[in-house]
Each structure stands twice: as structure tokens, then as C-alpha cells.
Design a protein around this motif. Structure first.
Motif, PDB file in Angstrom:
ATOM      1  N   ASP A 436       0.975  -1.115  -0.034  1.00  0.00           N
ATOM      2  CA  ASP A 436      -0.026   0.061  -0.064  1.00  0.00           C
ATOM      3  C   ASP A 436       0.760   1.127  -0.141  1.00  0.00           C
ATOM      4  OD1 ASP A 436       1.175  -0.179   2.529  1.00  0.00           O
ATOM      5  OD2 ASP A 436      -0.956   0.100   3.538  1.00  0.00           O
ATOM      6  N   CYS A 536       2.991  -0.447  10.760  1.00  0.00           N
ATOM      7  CA  CYS A 536       1.837  -0.419   9.941  1.00  0.00           C
ATOM      8  C   CYS A 536       1.074  -1.648   9.512  1.00  0.00           C
ATOM      9  CB  CYS A 536       2.083   0.559   8.675  1.00  0.00           C
ATOM     10  SG  CYS A 536       2.642   2.224   9.264  1.00  0.00           S
ATOM     11  N   LYS A 540      -2.752  -3.188  10.193  1.00  0.00           N
ATOM     12  CA  LYS A 540      -3.621  -3.698   8.780  1.00  0.00           C
ATOM     13  C   LYS A 540      -3.841  -5.129   9.104  1.00  0.00           C
ATOM     14  CE  LYS A 540      -1.658   0.131   6.422  1.00  0.00           C
ATOM     15  NZ  LYS A 540      -0.568   0.722   5.395  1.00  0.00           N
ATOM     16  N   LEU A 567      -2.064   5.596  12.609  1.00  0.00           N
ATOM     17  CA  LEU A 567      -2.661   4.536  12.973  1.00  0.00           C
ATOM     18  C   LEU A 567      -2.747   4.071  14.456  1.00  0.00           C
ATOM     19  CD1 LEU A 567      -1.314   1.839  10.031  1.00  0.00           C
ATOM     20  CD2 LEU A 567      -3.515   3.063  10.174  1.00  0.00           C
TER      21      LEU A 567
END
Length: 780
Positions: A436, A536, A540, A567
Motif C-alpha cells: 500500500d 503499519c 492492517k 494508525l
């Protein structure tokens, strides 16, 4: 009226203290002041009210510069004399001195009225001037002036009434009006010793008498001597002094020209003929050619722009923007491929863009979009490669450093084969950076562009010492670009139950994460860029909480850190891990953290066991190379993380540098890779560039006007327009390239071109060396 006393209780107020008292009174609405001064300077100017109300000052015993820079609407009345610089730079005030004025009365006055009720000192009225947009300044003096009065006067009107001056043979002193080029001086009484640059008019016309009549009445009323009007307006003693025009002055000159003076009157052999030969040259009044002290040089692209200097790949973004400015979009997009085969995946995505961090434009508003500009080049085809050379190159490893070297060498016609340990190309860039943040399709598109040059691949190639020796012997050059894939380990109780960040990231990118963080507390040890990526990805994949710890302040780039913190990641330091047990991570100091999963991200080292011992190591792991990437073996180079940890763009730059050095080695050519100095910021002229703080740029193809083009000519022609001698011309070559040339016999070395150049191109160079060479003094 506000009364201010400057001397009380044996204390004299300073000029600053008096000014503060005046400010305070004005804030309370006062506009009229009676000031008992004791030598304070600058009384009465420059002051004004926000509502534009007139100000009045009644002053006794002032110091220097009464009414200095006085503003329109200000009236200053001095009861008695005033010392030097009355009305200096007067900008519109009415200043009345009822006694004598000191030296340089009215000096540089540009507007307003100055009335002196007595005598005025030396250099009175010097440098008076007149801006036609405003009324001419006036200086009225009841008696006489000292010497050097009205020198270099450029405008305005002065009136010297000559009252009570019978003992003087000149009421304007000696050497008056020297250098006077404008304005009018009316004088009543005798005048002596005027220079040749002015003329004396003895017969005044009606317009003169009308001015003197009306002005004299106001003047005498102001200084309290109205009874003198009839006595002073007797016509016969009055004269008028005005400056001669250029033609009149030239006609009246009887001096020799410099060449004639040198030929007829100069000492034979010169003043220093015993030590130096006099060539007989006459230096012109305005030096040109070799007689200039300095000469302008068009130093185009001599310096590196800050973006180019900061870029490890050496991409000259200012050249790309200049091509965009000329409408050459395809050429601008193609240019980056000479330096970096990954403009989309690295410049446009994974790179922290040190070029933009260094961009001069960000000191005005926002950095030029150099990084996003890379994405515009990601779909371009590869340039045509050179004719085949028949030389074979082996590249061991297919990370960005090895692929960058393969790209450069294939473009130069060499036969390149990449030997890759795994079944896919791209190294950490393709397999460890989260998709991403770096789209997989962009990476593969740019890898396919490299392969389109005919680069061959040997997959699943497990390197050994024997295989390496065969490759070295069967190829003309070898580049080792294996990266660093062996994770460093921390040894503490429970460390066997941790997982390396590299393993976690590569497995997650492949769709099969080595651990499942869903619903769990995750602690990442090491808060660098890789650690932030691990945070990260953990979020996710469903982590309940993520904390990153480090032994020191984290070294991660702001972009990666900001993404992780957005996040919900918490970052703590300094934290020294002691033990991992019972679902908790303990530290040498502080409270333990809940940790269902611990990911260790403290870096990686290269696996160089198979590399021969004649290639030296640094700290037992990394390969030692020179500045071009060459090892002790002249045909073997190493680039990227196998040499030292770094950014992707640093590996790309090292791959290019090594490829160019290897190419020169194969061709038996000298290799030089000079690095330009960064342009000093004080060479740039940023005044031309308007801030656009409310217009954050979004289109990288529209940055042509915003880019300052530091160190590289932006073809603005400002130097041509500003040169008063018409000495600079633009010359265009047949291939479309251009340069700016100086006509040496027109140029006076004024430096306007260098001062005006927005991009810092023009350089003023001392002419001393040229003079020495002409005299035969400089020896090679």
C-alpha cells in the motif's frame, strides 16, 4: 499643548527617552508639544499620527538633526539657534529656526520648507534634490552661508538673503555650487568663485520676482522679521545661480583629452619608469575590456542545485523543469531515466525525497514537486541502447542497486546477466516494502523496462565460492549487489520467540504472514523505517495495539513515522530490552509492556561468506570499496546494502556510479565522476518569486514557473534587459542549445547582471590575472 522638560533633578533625558515621552503623549492624543531640550537629537521627525493630524513642536536648545526626515504636516519652531544638520533629509516638514543654523543645514532635503533666521554653516544645501512627483524643497536663509554651500545640489530652491553681510565678499562662502547639476539658488549680495559647472544670471525675470515676493513675505513672518520685507526686496542686489547643461559645460572646457595629456605632458617613461615599463595606455574614465576591475562570466550549470546535490542518484531536477518550461515534456520525462530506472516506484513513492527537503522554493512557499514528477515517467519505454560491445557483465543480486547497475551497463551495449538467489527480482523494494506504500504493479512495470534492454536473468542461483570464481573468470566485470538480508538478532531471555521484521514484512507481502497479530498486543523493537513499516502492517492485519521501542531517539523518516503514528502506534525511548516472558516485554528501566507478539527490527547484515578473502570487509560483514564502488579486485564492484545500509535512492546512485566506473574500466578509458558544489544560497535572487501560500501545488508538470532553477539558466533574459551597456546577448546554437555572451568592449563590469540574476548564474571574476598575463608577468 504638552510641555516636556529634558533636564530635571540633575538628570538629562536621552534622545531615546525623549522620543518615548513624545510617543506616549501622542498615544494619548497630543499633537502640540513645547520641548525644553538639552541637546537631544532628531526632534520632530519622522513622526505622524494614524489619523493624519498635523503635529507642532516648539523647541529650545535642540541637538543635531532637528526635523531630520520630517514628514508632511509637521511644523517645528526653534526659539534660537540649532546645531548641524537642520532638516537633514527633510521629507515635507516646515522647520523654522529663529537663529543660526549649523553646518549642512538642509542637507539632502527632498521636500518641505526650512527657514533660517540667521546664518547657516558650511555645506548648507548640499545634495538637495527634487522628486517631480512632489513639491520642490525650499531653504530660506536670512543672512549668509559657510563655504562649500549647495555642492552637488540636484534640485530644489535655495534663497540666501544676504542681510547684515556687508563685511563678506561672498555671501555663499568659498567654492559654492561645486558639482551642482540642478535646482536654483537665489542670492542677494556679492558672490565669488563660482565653478564652471554653473552660470550666474543677473537679470531676474517676472516669474523669479513673483516667487521671491510671495516667498519672502512668508519667510520673514515665520522668523519674526516682517519689517525687513521692503529692504530685502530691492531688485538690484539679487542674482540667480543655475546649473549648466551638458552641452554648455562641454563647450566651455579647455582641458586636454587624456590621450593628449599623456602624449604631450606626461613624464617620459612614467612615474615608475625605473621599475615598470609604461605602455602608454590611457585607462578610460569608465573602464571597459581588460581595464575593468571585474568581468561577468556566464557560469551556467557550474553549481549543483540543492535538489540535485541532495539526491543520492544525482538527478538534476532543475534540468527537467527547464525542459518543461520550454514545452519539451517528453524530453523532461525521459531525462530522469539517464540517472534512475525507478522514477515511479522510488522517486514517486518509496523515497523520502531529500531533493524536496533541500528545495530552495520551500523557503518561499512549497517545495517543487520533484518526487511526484517521477511518477510521470514510470510508463515510458526504455531509451535505445548503444551498439553491442561484446563485453559480458555479471551482476549478483537484483535489488535496486543491482538493477540500477544493470540498466546503465545495458544502455551502453554490454551483455548483462543478473544472478538472483530467489525466484523474483526487486530485493527489499519489491518484497519487503508494504504494497500500500509501494504498488507492486509500478515496481514490476519498471523492472520490465530494464529487462526490455536484453538483460538476462538466472533465478534460484545459490552463490558459492566456486560459482563466484567461475563468474569472475568468464565475465569482463562483476558487480556484487546482494543487499543485506540476514537479520540482526538480540540475545535476551525469550528472544527465541521473537520474529524479525524482514521475515514478517516479506511474508505479509506474499500474502502468508509468518505471525498472526490479529487481536494481539504487538511490540516492535527498533523504530527505524523498517520498524515503522512493521507497525503499519501489524495494524492492517488486525493488531489490538502496537508499540515501537528503541534504545535511542528513532532514526525513522518523518513520513514513515507519521504513517505509523496515524494508525495509533506509540513510540518510546530509550528502552533497553531485558527479558520476554509471560506475554510481557521487560526493560532495564521502566514498566513492562504487554506483548503477545515481539518483532525485532534492528537492521540486517549481508551474507558474504562466499566472497573471497582478498575482498576486504568492514566490521566483518560489509564489503570495502572505494568511492566508485570498486573492491580491491579491479574488475569487481559492490553496491547497495552489501557496502553500507542506506536508502533505496542511495543504492540506485551507487549502482549507477559503479556501472559507469566499470564501463570505463572495460573500455580502458579514464574515469572521472566529479561532483558539483552546491550553489551558495546568497547567489540566488528570490525577490522575483511571489509566494503562493494559499495554492499548494498538485500538478508536477506545472512547476515550471515555480522552480527557481538554482545554478542553471532559466533563459529569462533579465541580464539582457538590465544591462545598460547592451553588452549581453543571447546566442543560440544550431542544436537548440543557447548561451549568453558578453561583448568585452561594451561591458563596464558594473555587476548588474550578477546582482539581478534570479538563478545565480553570472559571476563577477577579478580581472587581475588577465592584466598580469597581458603584461607578461604571469608565467605558466
Amino acid at each position: 499643548m504638552k510641555h516636556l522638560t529634558t533636564y530635571t533633578n540633575n538628570h538629562r533625558a536621552s534622545t531615546q527617552e525623549l522620543l518615548q515621552q513624545i510617543y506616549a503623549a501622542m498615544d494619548e492624543g497630543e499633537t502640540e508639544f513645547a520641548i525644553e531640550a538639552s541637546g537631544q537629537h532628531d526632534i520632530g521627525g519622522p513622526l505622524w499620527t494614524e489619523q493624519g493630524q498635523p503635529l507642532k513642536f516648539m523647541v529650545s536648545n535642540p541637538g543635531q538633526r532637528v526635523g531630520s526626515m520630517g514628514m508632511p504636516g509637521t511644523e517645528i519652531i526653534v526659539e534660537g539657534p540649532a546645531p548641524a544638520d537642520v532638516g537633514w533629509l527633510n521629507a515635507g516638514a516646515t522647520i523654522v529656526v529663529k537663529g543660526d543654523g549649523g553646518d549642512t543645514t538642509g542637507h539632502c532635503a527632498a521636500d518641505g520648507l526650512i527657514y533660517i533666521g540667521g546664518r547657516a554653516g558650511t555645506r548648507t544645501g548640499s545634495l538637495m534634490k527634487h522628486d517631480p512627483a512632489y513639491a520642490a524643497p525650499q531653504l530660506w536663509i536670512l543672512k549668509n552661508t559657510g563655504s562649500f554651500s549647495f555642492e552637488f545640489m540636484g534640485g530644489g530652491i535655495a534663497v540666501v538673503c544676504g542681510y547684515d553681510c556687508d563685511e563678506f565678499d561672498s555671501v555663499i562662502g568659498d567654492r559654492a555650487c561645486r558639482g551642482m547639476v540642478g535646482g536654483v539658488v537665489y542670492v542677494r549680495g556679492p558672490i565669488k568663485g563660482l565653478p564652471g559647472n554653473v552660470k550666474l544670471v543677473n537679470n531676474l525675470v517676472e516669474e523669479d520676482w513673483e516667487f521671491l515676493g510671495s516667498g519672502l513675505s512668508k519667510f520673514l513672518e515665520a522668523i519674526g522679521r516682517p519689517e525687513l520685507y521692503d529692504e530685502l526686496l530691492v531688485q538690484w542686489p539679487w542674482h540667480k545661480i543655475i546649473a549648466k547643461g551638458y552641452a554648455e559645460q562641454k563647450q566651455s572646457r579647455q582641458r586636454d583629452s587624456l590621450p593628449a595629456f599623456h602624449a604631450r605632458r606626461w613624464i617620459a617613461g612614467g612615474l615608475f619608469g625605473d621599475v615598470l615599463t609604461d605602455r602608454g595606455d590611457v585607462v578610460p574614465l569608465v573602464p571597459i575590456g581588460s581595464y575593468r576591475s571585474y568581468s561577468p562570466v556566464w557560469n551556467n550549470a557550474v553549481f549543483a542545485a540543492p535538489c540535485e546535490y541532495a539526491c543520492p542518484s544525482g538527478i538534476p531536477t532543475q534540468d527537467r523543469i527547464n525542459l518543461l518550461r520550454k514545452g519539451k515534456i517528453r524530453e523532461a520525462l525521459d531525462l530522469v531515466l539517464q540517472y534512475n530506472p525507478f522514477p515511479g516506484s522510488v522517486c514517486g513513492a518509496a523515497c523520502p525525497n531529500p531533493c524536496m527537503t533541500a528545495c530552495t522554493r520551500q523557503t518561499i512557499d512549497f517545495a517543487v514537486l520533484a518526487g511526484p514528477l517521477g511518477k510521470c515517467s514510470m510508463d515510458l519505454p526504455a531509451p535505445h541502447s548503444a551498439s553491442p560491445t561484446g563485453k559480458k557483465i555479471a551482476i549478483i543480486g537484483s535489488g535496486v542497486g543491482g538493477l540500477s547497475a544493470a540498466w546503465q551497463l545495458a544502455l551502453r551495449g554490454h551483455e548483462v546477466t543478473i544472478f538472483e538467489r530467489s525466484h523474483a527480482l526487486g530485493g527489499k523494494m519489491a518484497h519487503a516494502i508494504p504494497h500500500d506504500r509501494l504498488e507492486k504493479d509500478i515496481v514490476q512495470t519498471e523492472i520490465r523496462r530494464i529487462l526490455s534492454l536484453g538483460v538476462k536473468i538466472e533465478y534460484d542461483f545459490e552463490m558459492t565460492r566456486e560459482k563466484y570464481e567461475i563468474l569472475r573468470d568468464t565475465h569482463d566485470g562483476v558487480i556484487i549487489a546482494i543487499g543485506a538480508h540476514r537479520s540482526r538478532e538480540l540475545s535476551f531471555p525469550g528472544s527465541a520467540r521473537t520474529v524479525s521484521a524482514l521475515t514478517f514484512l516479506t511474508s505479509a507481502n506474499a500474502g502468508q504472514p509468518s505471525i498472526d497479530p490479529a487481536g494481539k498486543s504487538v511490540v516492535v523493537v527498533g523504530a527505524g523505517d523498517v520498524g515503522m513499516d512493521a507497525c503499519c502492517v501489524a495494524w492492517k492485519l488486525g493488531a489490538q495495539s502496537v508499540t515501537a521501542v528503541d534504545i535511542q531517539e528513532p532514526a525513522s523518516n518523518s513520513r514513515e513515522r507519521a504513517s505509523a503514528m496515524a494508525l495509533g502506534t506509540e513510540i518510546s525511548w530509550p528502552c533497553v530490552v531485558r527479558e520476554y516472558r509471560d506475554g510481557q516485554l521487560f526493560f532495564e528501566e521502566g514498566e513492562p509492556l504487554p506483548a503477545d507478539v515481539v518483532i525485532v527490527s534492528i537492521g540486517e547484515v549481508p551474507a558474504t561468506d562466499w566472497v573471497p578473502e582478498n575482498i576486504l570487509r568492514v566490521k566483518g560483514h560489509w564489503l570495502a570499496v572505494d568511492e566508485s564502488g570498486r573492491t580491491r579486485d579491479p574488475k569487481v564492484f559492490a553496491v547497495g546494502d552489501v557496502v553500507k545500509p542506506g536508502l533505496l535512492t542511495e543504492a540506485i546512485g551507487a549502482g549507477r556510479h559503479a556501472a559507469l566506473a566499470l564501463h570505463a574500466y572495460i573500455a580502458d578509458e579514464p574515469f572521472d565522476f566529479p561532483r558539483k558544489q552546491a550553489i551558495p544560497q546568497d547567489r540566488l535572487n528570490l525577490a522575483y518569486f511571489t509566494p503562493r501560500l494559499n495554492q499548494c501545488p498538485t500538478d508536477p508538470l506545472s512547476e515550471a514557473e515555480r522552480c527557481i532553477s538554482c545554478g542553471t539558466c532559466r533563459d529569462c533574459n533579465i541580464c539582457v534587459y538590465i544591462c545598460g551597456q547592451n553588452a549581453i546577448n543571447r546566442f543560440e546554437h544550431a542544436n537548440g542549445a543557447y548561451e549568453f555572451r558578453v561583448e568585452e568592449e561594451r561591458c563596464i563590469g558594473c555587476g548588474f547582471c550578477a546582482a539581478a540574476c534570479p538563478s545565480g548564474i553570472w559571476t563577477m571574476v577579478p580581472n587581475l590575472l588577465a592584466e598580469m598575463e597581458k603584461d607578461g608577468v604571469a608565467k605558466s
